[in-house]
Enzyme design. Structure first.
Site, PDB file in Angstrom:
ATOM      1  N   LYS A   1       0.867  -1.173   0.000  1.00 35.30           N
ATOM      2  CA  LYS A   1       0.000   0.000   0.000  1.00 35.30           C
ATOM      3  C   LYS A   1       0.906   1.225   0.000  1.00 35.30           C
ATOM      4  O   LYS A   1       1.086   1.894   1.020  1.00 35.30           O
ATOM      5  CB  LYS A   1      -0.897  -0.051   1.249  1.00 35.30           C
ATOM      6  CG  LYS A   1      -2.292   0.464   1.013  1.00 35.30           C
ATOM      7  CD  LYS A   1      -3.177   0.103   2.188  1.00 35.30           C
ATOM      8  CE  LYS A   1      -4.257   1.138   2.359  1.00 35.30           C
ATOM      9  NZ  LYS A   1      -5.064   1.422   1.184  1.00 35.30           N
TER      10      LYS A   1
HETATM   11  N1  PPE Z   1      -7.872  -1.873  -2.763  1.00 37.81           N
HETATM   12  C1  PPE Z   1      -7.253  -0.670  -2.705  1.00 37.81           C
HETATM   13  C2  PPE Z   1      -6.526  -0.171  -3.888  1.00 37.81           C
HETATM   14  C3  PPE Z   1      -7.329   0.060  -1.521  1.00 37.81           C
HETATM   15  O1  PPE Z   1      -6.719   1.236  -1.449  1.00 37.81           O
HETATM   16  C4  PPE Z   1      -8.054  -0.441  -0.419  1.00 37.81           C
HETATM   17  C5  PPE Z   1      -8.145   0.329   0.855  1.00 37.81           C
HETATM   18  C6  PPE Z   1      -8.684  -1.690  -0.551  1.00 37.81           C
HETATM   19  C7  PPE Z   1      -8.567  -2.383  -1.736  1.00 37.81           C
HETATM   20  C8  PPE Z   1      -9.441  -2.320   0.577  1.00 37.81           C
HETATM   21  O2  PPE Z   1      -8.588  -2.683   1.613  1.00 37.81           O
HETATM   22  P1  PPE Z   1      -9.081  -2.772   3.121  1.00 37.81           P
HETATM   23  O3  PPE Z   1      -9.298  -1.378   3.585  1.00 37.81           O
HETATM   24  O4  PPE Z   1      -7.970  -3.456   3.805  1.00 37.81           O
HETATM   25  O5  PPE Z   1     -10.323  -3.564   3.128  1.00 37.81           O
HETATM   26  N2  PPE Z   1      -8.137   1.732   0.706  1.00 37.81           N
HETATM   27  C9  PPE Z   1      -7.892   2.588   1.843  1.00 37.81           C
HETATM   28  C10 PPE Z   1      -7.597   3.996   1.375  1.00 37.81           C
HETATM   29  C11 PPE Z   1      -8.721   4.643   0.697  1.00 37.81           C
HETATM   30  C12 PPE Z   1      -8.460   6.055   0.354  1.00 37.81           C
HETATM   31  O6  PPE Z   1      -9.050   6.456  -0.624  1.00 37.81           O
HETATM   32  O7  PPE Z   1      -7.713   6.765   1.019  1.00 37.81           O
HETATM   33  C13 PPE Z   1      -9.048   2.577   2.824  1.00 37.81           C
HETATM   34  O8  PPE Z   1     -10.126   2.092   2.521  1.00 37.81           O
HETATM   35  O9  PPE Z   1      -8.862   3.079   3.921  1.00 37.81           O
END
Ligand code: PPE
Length: 306
Positions: free
Chosen positions: A159
């Site tokens: 990330k």
């Molecule tokens: N894919 C991506 C690309 C992503 O950034 C997130 C989280 C997810 C999937 C889902 O992951 P999880 O939160 O572990 O279920 N994105 C984070 C950042 C968003 C933002 O725009 O800033 C979040 O949801 O906090």
């Protein structure tokens, strides 16, 4: 929406005033985008604020850092405690939490290895990421002409701050075209994920979600969805999805910490329709769990004032 200020931000072990949590313009990450972050949420429960899936998020922060050769000068336990402390001192009953490990001031040039690694943890009140109406009635999506990273160009499992340029390109394209959110395909042409959410399709009573090999982040909410689905007896698999699978899905939804669980109404103007029964069951299970109302999932809630 402008940020709603909190009182304190944790920076390198100290709680500093919100307005003092600043960096130098020659901060390395600001130039080259090499940093890692997490998004976590705390929810209001009967026993005060509880952080949802805290440790898995901090563990993923360290995994992201490992992939990018960022040596975080803290332990997982220390950052778990620091996150709890940050929410506690700010007194929020619910909030979004953003831990960040970034390369600091003092070195320039592309070799990141000599840089100092700074860590901050901020939190602020943040409503539904894709809108309250989206959570209830679903959002309209388009497939972006921007592809998800090739894993040998940018590792999607990390990330990384700079990785999100890809998401921003897709997001802007979708918004300018009048949609709520973008879906990205992998370089091989399979459905990957959205700009900040994992994606799920429901067909024949089962849930399918793309694998990490299609460039999707291994979402913590995705794992939560899996567990809720399996406990409800809903078949759940990971597998490649084609864009046409989205068009003819019985139901579709996305998950992410910021977005939570959100139904998809349409993809490229092909109607999927009102949120279906499986989407609604997952949503209900999710919102009960985050609010500490599901005894079987109580290990997912870390109470700030325990
Ligand atoms: N894919 C991506 C690309 C992503 O950034 C997130 C989280 C997810 C999937 C889902 O992951 P999880 O939160 O572990 O279920 N994105 C984070 C950042 C968003 C933002 O725009 O800033 C979040 O949801 O906090």
């Amino acid at each position: 929406m402008p940020l709603e200020k909190a009182d304190k931000i944790w920076m390198n072990g100290e709680l500093v005033n919100w307005d003092d949590a600043t960096v130098h313009v020659l901060t390395h990450t600001l130039h080259y985008g090499n940093g890692v972050f997490e998004g976590i949420r705390a929810y209001e429960t009967d026993k005060g604020a509880a952080i949802f899936q805290l440790r898995p998020h901090i563990e993923r922060l360290f995994q992201s850092a490992k992939i990018l050769f960022i040596d975080i000068p803290w332990t997982i336990d220390q950052l778990v405690d620091a996150t709890l402390e940050t929410v506690r001192v700010n007194g929020f009953s619910s909030c979004y939490i953003r831990p960040l490990a970034y390369l600091g001031y003092g070195e320039m040039g592309l070799n990141p290895l000599p840089c100092t690694v700074d860590v901050s943890i901020a939190c602020w009140p943040w409503g539904s990421y894709l809108g309250d109406d989206g959570v209830k009635n679903g959002v309209r999506m388009m497939i972006s002409s921007w592809q998800r990273h090739d894993p040998n160009a940018m590792p999607p499992a990390a990330k990384g701050c700079g990785h999100y340029i890809n998401s921003q390109m897709a997001k802007v394209q979708a918004i300018k075209a009048g949609y709520d959110e973008a879906i990205l395909l992998s370089p091989q042409g399979y459905v990957s994920e959205c700009t900040g959410e994992n994606l799920f399709v429901v067909r024949d009573g089962g849930i399918v979600t793309p694998p990490t090999s299609a460039g999707a982040l291994e979402g913590i909410t995705q794992k939560t969805v899996r567990r809720i689905a399996e406990d409800l007896g809903i078949p759940y698999t990971q597998g490649n999805i084609l864009r046409s699978d989205l068009y003819i899905a019985d139901e579709a939804f996305v998950s992410g910490t910021a977005a939570e669980v959100v139904p998809i109404r349409s993809v490229d103007d092909r109607e999927i329709g009102d949120p279906g029964p499986i989407t609604q069951a997952i949503q209900e299970g999710y919102f009960a769990a985050v609010r500490g109302q599901s005894p079987q999932y109580s290990s997912w809630n870390d109470y700030v004032n325990a």
